[in-house]
Design an enzyme around this catalytic site. Structure first.
Site, mmCIF file in Angstrom:
data_model
loop_
_atom_site.group_PDB
_atom_site.id
_atom_site.type_symbol
_atom_site.label_atom_id
_atom_site.label_comp_id
_atom_site.label_asym_id
_atom_site.label_seq_id
_atom_site.Cartn_x
_atom_site.Cartn_y
_atom_site.Cartn_z
ATOM 1 N N LEU A 19 42.629 48.033 38.627
ATOM 2 C CA LEU A 19 41.919 48.883 37.669
ATOM 3 C C LEU A 19 40.419 48.859 37.924
ATOM 4 O O LEU A 19 39.767 49.900 38.004
ATOM 5 C CB LEU A 19 42.220 48.440 36.234
ATOM 6 C CG LEU A 19 41.610 49.275 35.109
ATOM 7 C CD1 LEU A 19 42.119 50.710 35.171
ATOM 8 C CD2 LEU A 19 41.935 48.663 33.743
ATOM 9 N N GLY A 22 34.758 43.368 39.308
ATOM 10 C CA GLY A 22 33.378 43.043 38.978
ATOM 11 C C GLY A 22 32.928 41.799 39.704
ATOM 12 O O GLY A 22 33.634 41.269 40.575
ATOM 13 N N MET A 24 32.667 38.868 38.519
ATOM 14 C CA MET A 24 33.378 37.670 38.093
ATOM 15 C C MET A 24 34.870 37.694 38.413
ATOM 16 O O MET A 24 35.486 36.642 38.557
ATOM 17 C CB MET A 24 33.201 37.479 36.583
ATOM 18 C CG MET A 24 31.770 37.288 36.141
ATOM 19 S SD MET A 24 31.087 35.702 36.645
ATOM 20 C CE MET A 24 31.992 34.595 35.568
ATOM 21 N N GLY A 25 35.449 38.888 38.522
ATOM 22 C CA GLY A 25 36.890 38.939 38.744
ATOM 23 C C GLY A 25 37.410 40.350 38.865
ATOM 24 O O GLY A 25 36.639 41.310 39.002
ATOM 25 N N VAL A 27 40.525 43.259 37.448
ATOM 26 C CA VAL A 27 41.428 43.638 36.370
ATOM 27 C C VAL A 27 42.499 44.559 36.960
ATOM 28 O O VAL A 27 42.176 45.509 37.688
ATOM 29 C CB VAL A 27 40.690 44.351 35.222
ATOM 30 C CG1 VAL A 27 41.672 44.738 34.110
ATOM 31 C CG2 VAL A 27 39.593 43.457 34.654
ATOM 32 N N LYS A 42 43.532 40.294 33.661
ATOM 33 C CA LYS A 42 42.220 39.938 34.221
ATOM 34 C C LYS A 42 42.329 38.629 34.987
ATOM 35 O O LYS A 42 42.856 37.635 34.485
ATOM 36 C CB LYS A 42 41.200 39.812 33.082
ATOM 37 C CG LYS A 42 39.775 39.567 33.533
ATOM 38 C CD LYS A 42 38.826 39.620 32.336
ATOM 39 C CE LYS A 42 37.374 39.460 32.753
ATOM 40 N NZ LYS A 42 36.447 39.568 31.596
ATOM 41 N N ASP A 138 26.176 39.713 24.499
ATOM 42 C CA ASP A 138 26.079 40.769 25.513
ATOM 43 C C ASP A 138 26.591 42.094 24.942
ATOM 44 O O ASP A 138 27.388 42.793 25.574
ATOM 45 C CB ASP A 138 26.853 40.392 26.771
ATOM 46 C CG ASP A 138 26.351 41.135 28.009
ATOM 47 O OD1 ASP A 138 25.237 41.693 27.953
ATOM 48 O OD2 ASP A 138 27.071 41.155 29.025
#
Length: 331
Positions: A19, A22, A24-25, A27, A42, A138
């Site tokens: 999907l 990013g 960090m990881g 999805v 995720k 955030d």
């Protein structure tokens, strides 16, 4: 274990397609065989997990926060576990729609009437977040998701990866003195100094920035670099909405003046206060456009009629209950 379509994450969750990815990881879209529905899964990047222990701690923090915060306006988590090779994952609801930043880029500024609906839902979400002692840290347009009808979207708050815990014990501290966490344009004056010192009012400041951005398509505090942005934030230097949106008049200017005051004690106390201030401002604007003001006789008469109608209905209900009690007692 590599991630690929068809991979069974659990005995009921089967990966379907990537999907997004990013820093960090990643999805993935997956089929949940138990729910007979699509979900989002995720993963933290394997190389990040190996090289950055804090990344895994943040990943677990997000799962913990989402597991505790029960709000229809916060993305829902279904599971947090690990694959056989140790790769951690979070199974969440899959959302259909777009982020607020995508909406702004696609359709332009949000009409005030629609923005009032969005703010009210965000206020509900933040009420639950803050009630549990978390600070999101955030709040930005990328983390606000809009699904459903274009004119009446359903709002979801996303990404709790950098949220502040209610209590950070010595072993669980993920922020150190002087460390900055968040997105510069949305940071409150306190947050530009140290993330550890913030409370729920950091989220309220960011909510006001979101509101300003949604109306004007510009950030209130700008600069050529982060240092200049922080200087503008600390000085409270921003262009009034009325200058960027003359069609709205000056009605929204006082809202942002209060929201961006230097002293946190003088700002709004809750997200609900901001949503209500926006709604009242919008109502005043609509009344003015209709040639009326809250003090006009016609408006006062309508308010009085509504009040006495409610009183009458309550009175009638009490009479009916009283008569029913008499009948029951006689029976």
């Amino acid at each position: 274990m590599g991630l690929a379509p068809g991979t069974m994450v659990t005995d009921k969750v089967r990966l379907k397609s990537p999907l997004e990815e990013g820093a960090m990881g990643t999805v993935w879209v997956a089929d949940h065989l138990g729910f007979n529905a699509e979900v989002a899964v995720k993963f933290i990047l394997p190389e990040l997990q190996a090289s950055n222990p804090q990344a895994l701690a943040r990943f677990n923090l997000e799962a913990k926060a989402l597991g505790q915060i029960k709000s229809q306006h916060v993305v829902q988590i279904f599971d947090r576990s690990e694959m056989p090779d140790g790769t951690p994952f979070i199974v969440m609801e899959k959302l259909e729609g777009e982020t607020l930043v995508e909406r702004l880029e696609r359709a332009g500024a949000i009409p005030p009437e629609l923005l009032a609906k969005i703010l009210r839902q965000l206020a509900d979400a933040l009420h639950e977040v803050h009630r549990h002692g978390f600070v999101h840290r955030d709040m930005k347009a990328e983390n606000i998701f809009l699904s459903g009808p274009e004119t009446s979207p359903f709002v979801k708050l996303l990404d709790f990866g950098v949220c502040k815990l209610p209590v950070e014990g010595n072993k669980a501290k993920l922020t150190t003195p002087g460390m900055l966490v968040g997105t510069p344009e949305y940071m409150s004056p306190t947050q530009t100094v140290a993330a550890m010192a913030v409370d729920h009012k950091a989220d309220l400041w960011a909510l006001a920035v979101l509101t300003y951005l949604s109306l004007t398509l510009q950030f209130p505090f700008v600069g050529e670099n982060t240092r200049e942005v922080f200087a503008a934030i600390r000085a409270g230097q921003f262009t009034p909405v009325s200058y960027l949106r003359p069609d709205l008049g000056t009605v929204f200017d006082p809202l942002f003046t209060q929201a961006f005051l230097a002293d946190p004690k003088q700002r709004y106390e809750s997200a609900a206060d901001i949503a209500q201030a926006f709604e009242l401002t919008l109502l005043g604007m609509q009344l003015a456009a209709a040639g009326a003001t809250p003090g006009d006789p016609a408006v006062v008469k309508t308010q009085s009629q509504t009040k006495w109608l409610i009183v009458g209905l309550i009175g009638a209900g009490l009479v009916i209950i009283f008569l029913l009690l008499i009948i029951l007692l006689k029976g």
